[in-house]
Scaffold this active site. Structure first.
Site, PDB file in Angstrom:
ATOM      1  N   GLU A  53     -17.846 -37.113 -27.220  1.00 53.12           N
ATOM      2  CA  GLU A  53     -18.335 -37.385 -26.716  1.00 53.12           C
ATOM      3  C   GLU A  53     -17.392 -38.494 -25.497  1.00 53.12           C
ATOM      4  OE1 GLU A  53     -19.872 -40.817 -25.940  1.00 53.12           O
ATOM      5  OE2 GLU A  53     -21.628 -40.530 -24.762  1.00 53.12           O
ATOM      6  N   ASP A  54     -16.475 -39.069 -26.234  1.00 51.44           N
ATOM      7  CA  ASP A  54     -15.406 -39.744 -25.512  1.00 51.44           C
ATOM      8  C   ASP A  54     -14.272 -39.732 -25.710  1.00 51.44           C
ATOM      9  OD1 ASP A  54     -14.620 -41.426 -23.634  1.00 51.44           O
ATOM     10  OD2 ASP A  54     -15.206 -43.070 -24.262  1.00 51.44           O
ATOM     11  N   HIS A 115     -19.199 -43.330 -30.618  1.00 53.01           N
ATOM     12  CA  HIS A 115     -19.882 -43.667 -29.620  1.00 53.01           C
ATOM     13  C   HIS A 115     -18.900 -43.908 -28.927  1.00 53.01           C
ATOM     14  CE1 HIS A 115     -23.269 -44.174 -26.468  1.00 53.01           C
ATOM     15  NE2 HIS A 115     -22.568 -43.261 -25.910  1.00 53.01           N
ATOM     16  N   ILE A 117     -15.631 -45.183 -26.282  1.00 52.64           N
ATOM     17  CA  ILE A 117     -14.249 -46.348 -27.202  1.00 52.64           C
ATOM     18  C   ILE A 117     -13.206 -46.115 -25.895  1.00 52.64           C
ATOM     19  CG2 ILE A 117     -14.182 -44.147 -29.253  1.00 52.64           C
ATOM     20  CD1 ILE A 117     -11.874 -42.858 -27.855  1.00 52.64           C
ATOM     21  N   HIS A 134     -22.500 -47.269 -34.279  1.00 54.55           N
ATOM     22  CA  HIS A 134     -24.499 -47.355 -34.200  1.00 54.55           C
ATOM     23  C   HIS A 134     -24.674 -47.107 -35.249  1.00 54.55           C
ATOM     24  CE1 HIS A 134     -24.341 -47.608 -29.615  1.00 54.55           C
ATOM     25  NE2 HIS A 134     -24.134 -46.059 -29.759  1.00 54.55           N
ATOM     26  N   ASN A 168     -22.720 -49.016 -25.012  1.00 54.92           N
ATOM     27  CA  ASN A 168     -22.992 -47.062 -24.460  1.00 54.92           C
ATOM     28  C   ASN A 168     -21.221 -47.071 -23.969  1.00 54.92           C
ATOM     29  OD1 ASN A 168     -22.530 -44.967 -22.910  1.00 54.92           O
ATOM     30  ND2 ASN A 168     -24.435 -44.265 -22.466  1.00 54.92           N
ATOM     31  N   ASP A 169     -20.753 -47.481 -23.087  1.00 49.99           N
ATOM     32  CA  ASP A 169     -19.467 -47.401 -23.248  1.00 49.99           C
ATOM     33  C   ASP A 169     -18.101 -48.855 -23.434  1.00 49.99           C
ATOM     34  OD1 ASP A 169     -16.668 -46.174 -22.707  1.00 49.99           O
ATOM     35  OD2 ASP A 169     -16.955 -45.734 -21.263  1.00 49.99           O
ATOM     36  N   ASN A 224     -23.493 -46.614 -18.211  1.00 47.66           N
ATOM     37  CA  ASN A 224     -23.118 -45.516 -18.993  1.00 47.66           C
ATOM     38  C   ASN A 224     -21.461 -45.828 -18.563  1.00 47.66           C
ATOM     39  OD1 ASN A 224     -22.190 -43.261 -20.912  1.00 47.66           O
ATOM     40  ND2 ASN A 224     -23.768 -42.231 -19.867  1.00 47.66           N
ATOM     41  N   ASP A 269     -22.094 -39.838 -16.375  1.00 47.48           N
ATOM     42  CA  ASP A 269     -21.494 -40.072 -17.495  1.00 47.48           C
ATOM     43  C   ASP A 269     -20.462 -41.251 -17.475  1.00 47.48           C
ATOM     44  OD1 ASP A 269     -20.800 -40.635 -20.234  1.00 47.48           O
ATOM     45  OD2 ASP A 269     -22.175 -39.083 -20.032  1.00 47.48           O
ATOM     46  N   ASN A 270     -18.775 -40.570 -18.252  1.00 47.73           N
ATOM     47  CA  ASN A 270     -18.225 -41.518 -18.935  1.00 47.73           C
ATOM     48  C   ASN A 270     -17.098 -41.043 -17.166  1.00 47.73           C
ATOM     49  OD1 ASN A 270     -18.302 -43.070 -21.291  1.00 47.73           O
ATOM     50  ND2 ASN A 270     -18.148 -40.547 -22.064  1.00 47.73           N
TER      51      ASN A 270
END
Ligand SMILES: *[C@@H]1O[C@H](CO)[C@@H](O)[C@H](O)[C@H]1NC(C)=O
Ligand SMILES: *[C@@H]1O[C@H](CO)[C@@H](O)[C@H](O)[C@H]1NC(C)=O
Ligand SMILES: *[C@@H]1O[C@H](CO)[C@@H](O)[C@H](O)[C@H]1NC(C)=O
Length: 355
Positions: A53-54, A115, A117, A134, A168-169, A224, A269-270
């Site tokens: 995800e990250d 989630h 990082i 989470h 989230n981030d 996000n 997103d990221n």
């Protein structure tokens, strides 16, 4: 206030009632198909099957990857396993991943659900890893110290705060010092449904330090990704459902002033920032409906954008990679290192490409 809110909601509901389904679908960009943009030299990273995800690449090529996110309503290929942090060395010819062990007496590994990082390296070259977690659908920020020899993370601290309800981030500016986005995804599900359906843009960015915690930007439609320019003067925030990237000037007192925003035809997103060129690399969801309503026949596509010269009047946006989900599903993040591109996904694999 409550009354005003109720009236506003009613107004919005009446306005959109007739075709709120298609309104929502438009918000998710549900009608978009990708035109493939191929990169010739790509390999799926062995050992990543349930998300990446990250990710964050250190200047020396060591890369942290968060894997195994469980997000309500979003697919997981390993729903019963806790999440993990993987390490990859991009200096290797054909890099593989290894799972970092985690130590620390106050850390509950079985509810680890990592989630976003971010890392921070201090003057002594100690690397700290900050992880949005989470556990049991709550939000905490976990502070770890990276122990390179032992290939492990030592848990130092769990950070909780009422202004960090649904993170989230995160982007670290010190070991216990960061900006973070609250996407609001874990708020009360009734409120959430209104917010997501109607685009109420209640999500916000918080600055956190042990001495001061404050909201520094708000009004986002699903805030996000967040990141900072190499000179540390500008902060970038993606609003996924608004399909926008916002640029802020950062002040010495950590407040942010909005400079501009850019709109895209994809759910951004990221954001990762090339430490050399300052270019933004963005993992995107061309079609958000396929992320939120997983269907193996119509998997979510992947798309990576490179944004050059974002501060100028004419930033250059390039689609570097786009694929319909046959190979890579739901790209969230893309980052470059020495002519290579590493692309992560919400719940599926990771792809490593030569540029
Ligand atoms: C650790 O997390 C698991 C899973 O959420 C939970 O069942 C357990 O009670 C937690 N343990 C502690 C000591 O909090
Ligand atoms: C923070 O700094 C900016 C720029 O110098 C200034 O405009 C703003 O008023 C300051 N805010 C606070 C809360 O001190
Ligand atoms: C995705 O693209 C591949 C190659 O272009 C094609 O073979 C496949 O049918 C497409 N799949 C979907 C679900 O559109």
């Amino acid at each position: 206030m409550a009354k005003l809110l109720a009236l506003t909601l009613l107004g919005l509901v009446l306005t959109h009632y007739k075709d709120h389904q298609s309104f929502y679908e438009r918000r998710l960009n549900a009608f978009r198909e990708v035109e493939p943009v191929d990169l010739p030299n790509c390999n799926l990273v062995k050992g990543i099957e349930s998300g990446s995800e990250d990710l964050e690449i250190l200047p020396n090529g060591l890369t942290f990857i968060s894997s195994g996110l469980k997000y309500p309503g979003i697919k997981s290929f390993e729903p019963d396993k806790p999440g993990k942090i993987l390490l990859m060395d991009l200096n290797e010819e054909d890099p593989t991943v290894l799972e970092l062990s985690i130590s620390g007496s106050n850390f509950n590994l079985s509810s680890f659900n990592p989630h976003g990082i971010s890392t921070f390296t201090d003057e002594d070259n100690t690397v700290y890893l900050l992880v949005v977690n989470h556990p049991d659908v709550k939000t905490t920020v976990e502070l770890f110290k990276f122990q390179e020899e032992q290939k492990s993370l030592l848990h130092l601290k769990t950070i909780r705060h009422e202004l960090l309800p649904n993170l989230n981030d995160i982007v670290a500016v010190g070991p216990e010092h960061f900006y973070a986005t609250n996407d609001h995804y874990f708020v009360d599900s009734y409120l959430k449904s209104w917010e997501l359906y109607l685009g109420l843009a209640w999500s916000y960015v918080v600055y956190y330090s042990p001495d001061e915690v404050k909201v520094v930007a708000n009004g986002f439609d699903f805030a996000n990704g967040i990141n900072i320019s190499p000179d540390r003067k500008y902060v970038y925030v993606s609003a996924s459902l608004a399909r926008k990237i916002h640029v802020y000037e950062k002040h010495a007192n950590w407040t942010l002033t909005s400079l501009k925003s850019m709109v895209f035809n994809t759910l951004v997103d990221n954001i990762s920032v090339d430490p050399v060129t300052g270019d933004l690399w963005v993992g995107c969801h061309p079609n958000g409906k396929r992320i939120f309503y997983y269907d193996v026949e119509h998997p979510p596509a992947s798309e990576v954008l490179q944004i050059q010269n974002i501060l100028t009047e004419e930033p250059k946006v390039t689609v570097v990679y786009a694929e319909n989900g046959t190979v890579l599903q739901g790209s969230t993040v893309a980052s470059v290192y020495k002519g290579k591109l590493l692309i992560g996904t919400v719940f599926q694999k990771a792809l490593y490409c030569k540029l």
